[in-house]
Motif scaffolding. Structure first.
Motif, PDB file in Angstrom:
ATOM      1  N   VAL A  52     102.614   5.215 -24.350  1.00 13.82           N
ATOM      2  CA  VAL A  52     102.578   3.767 -24.128  1.00 13.82           C
ATOM      3  C   VAL A  52     101.144   3.248 -24.067  1.00 13.82           C
ATOM      4  CG1 VAL A  52     103.280   1.924 -22.558  1.00 13.82           C
ATOM      5  CG2 VAL A  52     104.751   3.925 -22.854  1.00 13.82           C
ATOM      6  N   LEU A  53     100.888   2.186 -24.833  1.00 14.96           N
ATOM      7  CA  LEU A  53      99.634   1.450 -24.759  1.00 14.96           C
ATOM      8  C   LEU A  53      99.885   0.241 -23.868  1.00 14.96           C
ATOM      9  CD1 LEU A  53      96.681   0.971 -25.933  1.00 14.96           C
ATOM     10  CD2 LEU A  53      97.810  -0.659 -27.449  1.00 14.96           C
ATOM     11  N   PRO A  54      99.257   0.185 -22.676  1.00 16.05           N
ATOM     12  CA  PRO A  54      99.444  -0.984 -21.822  1.00 16.05           C
ATOM     13  C   PRO A  54      98.565  -2.146 -22.298  1.00 16.05           C
ATOM     14  CG  PRO A  54      98.024   0.609 -20.725  1.00 16.05           C
ATOM     15  CD  PRO A  54      98.444   1.214 -22.034  1.00 16.05           C
ATOM     16  N   ILE A  55      99.094  -3.362 -22.194  1.00 16.54           N
ATOM     17  CA  ILE A  55      98.332  -4.562 -22.541  1.00 16.54           C
ATOM     18  C   ILE A  55      98.504  -5.598 -21.439  1.00 16.54           C
ATOM     19  CG2 ILE A  55      98.461  -4.199 -25.040  1.00 16.54           C
ATOM     20  CD1 ILE A  55     100.610  -6.518 -25.055  1.00 16.54           C
ATOM     21  N   TRP A  56      97.516  -6.492 -21.333  1.00 17.63           N
ATOM     22  CA  TRP A  56      97.533  -7.585 -20.367  1.00 17.63           C
ATOM     23  C   TRP A  56      97.041  -8.854 -21.039  1.00 17.63           C
ATOM     24  CZ3 TRP A  56      96.014  -2.654 -19.405  1.00 17.63           C
ATOM     25  CH2 TRP A  56      96.677  -1.971 -18.381  1.00 17.63           C
ATOM     26  N   PRO A  57      97.284 -10.018 -20.417  1.00 17.91           N
ATOM     27  CA  PRO A  57      96.848 -11.277 -21.010  1.00 17.91           C
ATOM     28  C   PRO A  57      95.385 -11.624 -20.747  1.00 17.91           C
ATOM     29  CG  PRO A  57      98.140 -11.717 -19.060  1.00 17.91           C
ATOM     30  CD  PRO A  57      98.198 -10.228 -19.293  1.00 17.91           C
ATOM     31  N   THR A  58      94.735 -10.923 -19.805  1.00 13.75           N
ATOM     32  CA  THR A  58      93.326 -11.200 -19.524  1.00 13.75           C
ATOM     33  C   THR A  58      92.566  -9.903 -19.277  1.00 13.75           C
ATOM     34  OG1 THR A  58      93.504 -11.357 -17.099  1.00 13.75           O
ATOM     35  CG2 THR A  58      93.929 -13.392 -18.365  1.00 13.75           C
ATOM     36  N   GLU A  59      91.265  -9.979 -19.493  1.00 13.35           N
ATOM     37  CA  GLU A  59      90.410  -8.824 -19.217  1.00 13.35           C
ATOM     38  C   GLU A  59      90.423  -8.484 -17.732  1.00 13.35           C
ATOM     39  OE1 GLU A  59      85.934  -7.203 -20.221  1.00 13.35           O
ATOM     40  OE2 GLU A  59      86.246  -9.366 -20.109  1.00 13.35           O
ATOM     41  N   ALA A  60      90.417  -9.518 -16.886  1.00 12.47           N
ATOM     42  CA  ALA A  60      90.389  -9.292 -15.440  1.00 12.47           C
ATOM     43  C   ALA A  60      91.618  -8.517 -14.965  1.00 12.47           C
ATOM     44  CB  ALA A  60      90.278 -10.621 -14.696  1.00 12.47           C
ATOM     45  N   LEU A  61      92.796  -8.859 -15.462  1.00 13.92           N
ATOM     46  CA  LEU A  61      94.007  -8.140 -15.070  1.00 13.92           C
ATOM     47  C   LEU A  61      93.962  -6.694 -15.555  1.00 13.92           C
ATOM     48  CD1 LEU A  61      96.767 -10.838 -15.666  1.00 13.92           C
ATOM     49  CD2 LEU A  61      96.075  -9.875 -13.459  1.00 13.92           C
ATOM     50  N   ALA A  62      93.498  -6.475 -16.774  1.00 15.74           N
ATOM     51  CA  ALA A  62      93.393  -5.111 -17.303  1.00 15.74           C
ATOM     52  C   ALA A  62      92.422  -4.286 -16.455  1.00 15.74           C
ATOM     53  CB  ALA A  62      92.943  -5.147 -18.761  1.00 15.74           C
ATOM     54  N   ALA A  63      91.252  -4.852 -16.196  1.00 19.05           N
ATOM     55  CA  ALA A  63      90.234  -4.140 -15.430  1.00 19.05           C
ATOM     56  C   ALA A  63      90.704  -3.861 -14.007  1.00 19.05           C
ATOM     57  CB  ALA A  63      88.937  -4.941 -15.418  1.00 19.05           C
ATOM     58  N   ASP A  64      91.355  -4.845 -13.381  1.00 19.84           N
ATOM     59  CA  ASP A  64      91.851  -4.676 -12.025  1.00 19.84           C
ATOM     60  C   ASP A  64      92.887  -3.563 -11.968  1.00 19.84           C
ATOM     61  OD1 ASP A  64      91.858  -5.527  -9.269  1.00 19.84           O
ATOM     62  OD2 ASP A  64      93.844  -6.391  -9.644  1.00 19.84           O
ATOM     63  N   TRP A  65      93.765  -3.526 -12.955  1.00 16.47           N
ATOM     64  CA  TRP A  65      94.817  -2.516 -12.987  1.00 16.47           C
ATOM     65  C   TRP A  65      94.228  -1.119 -13.144  1.00 16.47           C
ATOM     66  CZ3 TRP A  65      96.819   1.221 -16.229  1.00 16.47           C
ATOM     67  CH2 TRP A  65      98.106   1.674 -15.933  1.00 16.47           C
ATOM     68  N   GLY A  66      93.203  -0.998 -13.976  1.00 14.17           N
ATOM     69  CA  GLY A  66      92.660   0.324 -14.281  1.00 14.17           C
ATOM     70  C   GLY A  66      91.614   0.847 -13.325  1.00 14.17           C
ATOM     71  N   LYS A  67      91.118   0.014 -12.418  1.00 11.43           N
ATOM     72  CA  LYS A  67      89.949   0.416 -11.633  1.00 11.43           C
ATOM     73  C   LYS A  67      90.184   1.596 -10.701  1.00 11.43           C
ATOM     74  CE  LYS A  67      90.452  -3.069  -8.021  1.00 11.43           C
ATOM     75  NZ  LYS A  67      89.928  -4.331  -7.521  1.00 11.43           N
ATOM     76  N   LYS A  68      91.401   1.805 -10.230  1.00 14.65           N
ATOM     77  CA  LYS A  68      91.651   2.901  -9.287  1.00 14.65           C
ATOM     78  C   LYS A  68      91.818   4.244  -9.991  1.00 14.65           C
ATOM     79  CE  LYS A  68      93.621   0.106  -5.655  1.00 14.65           C
ATOM     80  NZ  LYS A  68      94.816  -0.392  -5.012  1.00 14.65           N
ATOM     81  N   GLU A  69      92.633   4.287 -11.026  1.00 17.36           N
ATOM     82  CA  GLU A  69      92.962   5.561 -11.654  1.00 17.36           C
ATOM     83  C   GLU A  69      92.237   5.829 -12.964  1.00 17.36           C
ATOM     84  OE1 GLU A  69      97.035   6.865 -11.805  1.00 17.36           O
ATOM     85  OE2 GLU A  69      97.572   5.430 -10.246  1.00 17.36           O
TER      86      GLU A  69
END
Length: 122
Positions: A52-69
């Motif tokens: 699965v390739l995850p996608i988001w509508p904004t850079e901020a949401l993508a970055a926030d989601w990925g910052k922990k793992e």
């Protein structure tokens, strides 16, 4: 009638199906999508039977989601045209699925690239 789209923590709390619909609507309007990438390429999440390739509508949401793992991954912007005309076709050929706007718990609608392309065209 759906509520206006706001992209903050509240976006993660709306149901996966509504996040999916909002992202598809934005793509239809020509808005880009964002995924995460590092020097090796895009983040692909292996769910066993699905890649699965995850996608988001904004850079901020993508970055926030990925910052922990996913430290070291940064937002990668994909234009709506490239997403529809290039990425989804390549993903269909490679057998990848799309995870649309996962929330912080990783919950989202996962669809084949082909199904997602049909939703965008509908």
């Amino acid at each position: 009638m759906t509520a206006p789209i706001t992209f903050d923590d509240a976006f993660y709390r709306i149901p996966s199906s509504e996040r999916y619909t909002q992202v598809v609507t934005l793509i239809k309007k020509g808005q880009p999508v964002w995924t995460l990438a590092d020097a090796e390429g895009c983040l692909i999440i292996d769910l066993g039977s699905d890649k699965v390739l995850p996608i988001w509508p904004t850079e901020a949401l993508a970055a926030d989601w990925g910052k922990k793992e996913y430290e070291g991954f940064n937002g990668l912007e994909i234009s709506a045209a490239d997403w529809s005309e290039k990425w989804l076709l390549g993903m269909q050929n490679d057998g990848y699925s799309v995870g649309v706007a996962p929330n912080l718990a990783g919950e989202c609608i996962v669809s084949s690239a082909e199904e997602h392309a049909l939703d965008i065209k509908a």
